[in-house]
Design an enzyme around this catalytic site. Structure first.
Site, short mmCIF file in Angstrom:
data_model
loop_
_atom_site.label_atom_id
_atom_site.label_comp_id
_atom_site.label_asym_id
_atom_site.label_seq_id
_atom_site.Cartn_x
_atom_site.Cartn_y
_atom_site.Cartn_z
N CYS A 149 -14.66 -0.56 4.23
CA CYS A 149 -13.63 0.10 3.41
C CYS A 149 -14.22 0.70 2.14
O CYS A 149 -13.71 1.69 1.61
CB CYS A 149 -12.55 -0.90 3.04
SG CYS A 149 -11.81 -1.74 4.44
N GLY A 150 -15.28 0.10 1.64
CA GLY A 150 -15.94 0.62 0.42
C GLY A 150 -16.96 1.71 0.72
O GLY A 150 -17.67 2.14 -0.19
N ARG A 179 0.86 -1.20 0.00
CA ARG A 179 0.00 0.00 0.00
C ARG A 179 0.88 1.24 0.00
O ARG A 179 1.67 1.46 0.91
CB ARG A 179 -0.91 0.00 1.22
CG ARG A 179 -1.83 1.20 1.26
CD ARG A 179 -2.66 1.23 2.52
NE ARG A 179 -3.78 0.33 2.45
CZ ARG A 179 -4.51 -0.03 3.52
NH1 ARG A 179 -4.19 0.43 4.72
NH2 ARG A 179 -5.54 -0.85 3.38
N ARG A 230 -4.95 3.24 17.19
CA ARG A 230 -5.68 2.60 16.09
C ARG A 230 -5.33 3.36 14.81
O ARG A 230 -4.58 4.34 14.84
CB ARG A 230 -7.19 2.75 16.38
CG ARG A 230 -8.13 1.66 15.90
CD ARG A 230 -7.75 0.30 16.29
NE ARG A 230 -8.84 -0.65 15.99
CZ ARG A 230 -9.00 -1.29 14.84
NH1 ARG A 230 -8.17 -1.09 13.85
NH2 ARG A 230 -10.01 -2.15 14.68
N LYS A 231 -5.91 2.94 13.68
CA LYS A 231 -5.70 3.68 12.43
C LYS A 231 -6.23 5.10 12.55
O LYS A 231 -7.05 5.39 13.45
CB LYS A 231 -6.37 2.95 11.27
CG LYS A 231 -7.88 3.01 11.34
CD LYS A 231 -8.54 2.20 10.23
CE LYS A 231 -8.33 2.83 8.87
NZ LYS A 231 -9.31 2.29 7.87
N GLY A 261 -17.00 -5.56 1.30
CA GLY A 261 -17.09 -7.00 1.47
C GLY A 261 -17.38 -7.47 2.88
O GLY A 261 -17.66 -8.65 3.10
FE1 SRM Z 1 -9.88 -0.66 4.98
C1 SRM Z 1 -8.83 -3.06 7.08
C2 SRM Z 1 -8.64 -2.33 2.38
C3 SRM Z 1 -10.24 2.11 3.10
C4 SRM Z 1 -11.94 0.66 7.37
N1 SRM Z 1 -8.84 -2.38 4.78
C5 SRM Z 1 -8.48 -3.21 5.79
C6 SRM Z 1 -7.55 -4.30 5.29
C7 SRM Z 1 -6.15 -3.82 5.52
C8 SRM Z 1 -7.77 -5.63 5.99
C9 SRM Z 1 -6.74 -6.66 5.63
O1 SRM Z 1 -5.68 -6.70 6.26
O2 SRM Z 1 -6.99 -7.42 4.72
C10 SRM Z 1 -7.95 -4.33 3.81
C11 SRM Z 1 -6.88 -4.74 2.84
C12 SRM Z 1 -7.48 -5.57 1.73
C13 SRM Z 1 -6.65 -5.57 0.48
O3 SRM Z 1 -5.92 -6.55 0.23
O4 SRM Z 1 -6.80 -4.62 -0.29
C14 SRM Z 1 -8.50 -2.92 3.62
N2 SRM Z 1 -9.41 -0.17 3.13
C15 SRM Z 1 -9.01 -1.03 2.17
C16 SRM Z 1 -9.03 -0.38 0.80
C17 SRM Z 1 -7.94 -0.91 -0.14
C18 SRM Z 1 -10.42 -0.57 0.17
C19 SRM Z 1 -10.45 -0.24 -1.31
O5 SRM Z 1 -10.61 -1.20 -2.08
O6 SRM Z 1 -10.29 0.91 -1.68
C20 SRM Z 1 -8.88 1.10 1.22
C21 SRM Z 1 -7.44 1.52 1.36
C22 SRM Z 1 -7.31 2.98 1.67
C23 SRM Z 1 -5.87 3.45 1.68
O7 SRM Z 1 -5.37 3.75 0.60
O8 SRM Z 1 -5.29 3.49 2.77
C24 SRM Z 1 -9.55 1.05 2.59
N3 SRM Z 1 -10.84 1.10 5.23
C25 SRM Z 1 -10.97 2.07 4.28
C26 SRM Z 1 -11.96 3.01 4.67
C27 SRM Z 1 -12.47 4.18 3.83
C28 SRM Z 1 -11.82 5.50 4.09
O9 SRM Z 1 -10.74 5.58 4.71
O10 SRM Z 1 -12.40 6.46 3.64
C29 SRM Z 1 -12.44 2.59 5.90
C30 SRM Z 1 -13.59 3.23 6.72
C31 SRM Z 1 -13.19 4.56 7.27
C32 SRM Z 1 -12.44 4.48 8.56
O11 SRM Z 1 -11.39 3.84 8.61
O12 SRM Z 1 -12.90 5.08 9.52
C33 SRM Z 1 -11.73 1.39 6.24
N4 SRM Z 1 -10.28 -1.10 6.93
C34 SRM Z 1 -11.21 -0.49 7.72
C35 SRM Z 1 -11.30 -1.19 8.97
C36 SRM Z 1 -12.23 -0.81 10.15
C37 SRM Z 1 -11.53 0.19 11.02
C38 SRM Z 1 -12.03 0.23 12.44
O13 SRM Z 1 -11.83 1.27 13.11
O14 SRM Z 1 -12.56 -0.77 12.92
C39 SRM Z 1 -10.40 -2.27 8.89
C40 SRM Z 1 -10.13 -3.33 9.97
C41 SRM Z 1 -9.25 -2.82 11.06
O15 SRM Z 1 -8.58 -1.79 10.96
O16 SRM Z 1 -9.22 -3.51 12.08
C42 SRM Z 1 -9.79 -2.19 7.60
FE1 SF4 Z 2 -13.83 -5.90 4.53
FE2 SF4 Z 2 -12.23 -3.88 3.92
FE3 SF4 Z 2 -11.60 -6.35 3.20
FE4 SF4 Z 2 -13.57 -5.06 1.97
S1 SF4 Z 2 -11.39 -4.56 1.94
S2 SF4 Z 2 -13.65 -7.13 2.66
S3 SF4 Z 2 -14.50 -3.95 3.70
S4 SF4 Z 2 -11.74 -5.51 5.29
#
Ligand code: SRM
Ligand code: SF4
Length: 515
Positions: free
Chosen positions: A444-445, A67, A181-182, A439
């Site tokens: 994240c979406g 990333r 946290r993030k 998903g």
């Molecule tokens: Fe996300 C975790 C992908 C934007 C909330 N997110 C993950 C992980 C790292 C989980 C994992 O280890 O597999 C996903 C990686 C999957 C992969 O292989 O791509 C993942 N998040 C994404 C992305 C790639 C979705 C996308 O297809 O665009 C986005 C990457 C953004 C970036 O460039 O950094 C992405 N994630 C978001 C957003 C949207 C935003 O930021 O506007 C959110 C909701 C907003 C927020 O964070 O408040 C989001 N992601 C989460 C969470 C829930 C966070 C929480 O506080 O519980 C997780 C799980 C966690 O952190 O425990 C997570």
């Molecule tokens: Fe769940 Fe984020 Fe993975 Fe999508 S990318 S399946 S919302 S953790």
């Protein structure tokens, strides 16, 4: 005593962060690549590597995701080409995704190549540092900063400065690698809220401050917005108007306070909003002032000018006479190496060699002269990455889903595209409907910002467990943003197309196409 010191309550994540900072792996990379992913320390592999932007993917073991950080979504053709070269070496395993944070993730990465990859990325000014786990994510800004005539303030320099403060210019900064946290930061520059300000832990919304000489432009500050499986909350006003010169310092103050006092015992209750809830916004604001060593100016009155959010797809005149930015639609943000090389070439041949990424997972090519537009439109890549896509694919956003993400309950990207394309053929629509797929409940979406949000779940159909979705509706973006709410539960994906068709007819004036 700060919360980092309450070791008695440490959960697994707090323990391994306290044991060793993920950034330390920078020094150990040569060694790690020799040991290989199977034999390396599991905590380093599954967690600490994320401090360098490297994500172990249990779904595709040995093929990591990298990333990046692309502040404000600005990248050069040289940077895109280097990333294309990186994914190209992995053949069918190599691809890239534009993310919902205006960023790029590279896929198929092998650990043995990582030292070389980091060197190549560094040469073109790219870093992936601190892009995962308990760090500040890519900082978003207006995708048309510096291009759009109606913009209030150009966000590019500010976003870059905030990133540099947090990451020590991309080298890594241990001051901010052990947050509870993030953490998400967004800086808006136009009235249309193209960055979904309200879902960030800190958001800067452009605002003029009457009462100060010249009514200068600055930002009202919102704090605490986030999505998680447990709770989703829109950011709340901090009642601060920030002079642009104070943006970096305000981010630093909030991050230090969050780092030192944020709640750490339960990871489901650790995002910034939980601390704001515990303290109240007044105390939180006072702590920010105390850290900064001076009082902060109260927020400016809300801007009452109406403004719709735009998607930036198509041809748009820039503020520079005779130049245009051209928004290309990238279906669900997925890019192959060939696409990335071609995008670089188009940006160089027709524009200034720059590209912008959007939170809708699309690409903008800026600085195209009027005289070059026609030729650009005949390029074969535009057959795939259209400037005039059909209404439902146009506004489609999707998270990674089960192809690569082990949290996923459903496959998202391919299914999202297939259903949107079919409905585009069957329905007549007056305007695009923004559909966001995610998903799993991590969101994240961003289904809560969509007209129709779809969140993956498992459902029982005909006695069998199968892939399904919960449906969210009512998400409003733009000036008066509102988070959507869940309106339907447990729809099997096999039945989804018909359910969506009905919703579109009921709520969005869709009509069957006459064939
Ligand atoms: Fe996300 C975790 C992908 C934007 C909330 N997110 C993950 C992980 C790292 C989980 C994992 O280890 O597999 C996903 C990686 C999957 C992969 O292989 O791509 C993942 N998040 C994404 C992305 C790639 C979705 C996308 O297809 O665009 C986005 C990457 C953004 C970036 O460039 O950094 C992405 N994630 C978001 C957003 C949207 C935003 O930021 O506007 C959110 C909701 C907003 C927020 O964070 O408040 C989001 N992601 C989460 C969470 C829930 C966070 C929480 O506080 O519980 C997780 C799980 C966690 O952190 O425990 C997570
Ligand atoms: Fe769940 Fe984020 Fe993975 Fe999508 S990318 S399946 S919302 S953790």
């Amino acid at each position: 005593m700060t919360n980092t010191a309450t070791s008695a309550k440490m959960n697994k994540f707090e323990r391994f962060k306290a044991e060793k900072d993920g950034l330390e792996l920078i020094q150990e990379l040569e060694q790690i690549t020799q040991i290989g992913w199977e034999a390396m320390d599991e905590t380093d592999r599954n967690h600490r590597l994320k401090w360098l932007g490297l994500f172990f993917r249990p779904v595709t073991p040995g093929k990591f995701m990298l990333r990046m950080r692309t502040p404000n979504g600005v990248i050069t053709s040289g940077q895109m080409r280097t990333m294309a070269e990186v994914v190209q070496q992995y053949g069918d395993d190599g691809s890239a995704d534009i993310t919902t944070r205006q960023n790029l993730q590279l896929r198929g990465i092998r650990l043995e190549d990582i030292v070389d990859i980091f060197k190549r990325l560094d040469k073109v000014g790219l870093t992936s540092v601190q892009s995962g786990m308990d760090n500040v994510r890519n900082i978003t800004g207006s995708p048309v900063a510096g291009l759009e005539a109606s913009e209030l303030i150009d966000t590019r320099g500010l976003v870059r400065k905030v990133q540099d403060m947090i990451t020590n210019g991309g080298k890594g900064n241990p001051s901010f690698t052990n947050l509870p946290r993030k953490f998400n930061i967004a800086i808006g520059g136009c009235r249309d809220n193209s960055i979904h300000a309200e879902i960030n832990d800190i958001a800067f919304i452009p605002a003029f401050k009457e009462g100060i000489e010249g009514a200068p432009i600055g930002f009202n500050v919102l704090v605490g917005g986030f999505f998680s499986a447990k709770r989703c909350a829109a950011a709340v006003p901090l009642n601060v108007w920030a002079d642009p010169r104070d943006v970096v310092a305000i981010c630093e103050a909030i991050l230090v306070i969050y780092r030192d006092y944020g709640l750490r015992a339960n990871r489901q209750k650790s995002r910034l909003m939980w601390l704001i809830d515990e303290w109240g916004i007044e105390k939180f604001r006072a702590e920010v002032e105390q850290y900064m060593g001076h009082s902060l100016v109260a927020a400016a009155p809300r801007d009452e000018i109406e403004w719709e959010k735009r998607d930036h797809i198509g041809i748009h005149a820039q503020k520079q006479p005779g130049l245009n930015y051209v928004g290309l639609h990238i279906p669900v943000g997925r890019l192959q190496a060939d696409h990335m090389f071609e995008l670089s070439r188009l940006a160089e041949v027709y524009g200034s060699g720059e590209m912008r990424l959007t939170v809708e997972q699309n690409v903008i090519i800026p600085d195209v002269p009027d005289s070059r537009l026609e030729a650009l439109l005949t390029e074969p890549l535009l057959d795939q990455f259209s400037i005039d896509p059909t209404p439902l694919t146009r506004a489609l956003v999707s998270c990674t889903g089960s192809q690569f993400c082990n949290f996923a309950l459903v496959e998202t990207k391919q299914r999202a595209l297939a259903i949107a394309q079919e409905l585009d053929q069957e329905l007549e629509l007056a305007k695009p409907i923004r559909i966001h797929w995610t998903g799993c409940p991590n969101s994240c979406g961003q289904p809560q910002v969509a007209d129709i949000g779809l969140m993956g779940t498992k459902v029982r159909k005909d006695g069998k467990i199968t892939e399904g979705v919960d449906i969210y509706m009512g998400g409003k973006v733009g000036k008066d943003a509102v988070l959507g709410e869940r309106t339907m539960k447990g729809i099997a994906c096999d039945d989804l197309k018909d359910v969506l068709k009905d919703l579109m007819k009921q709520h969005f004036n869709a009509q069957d196409k006459v064939v």
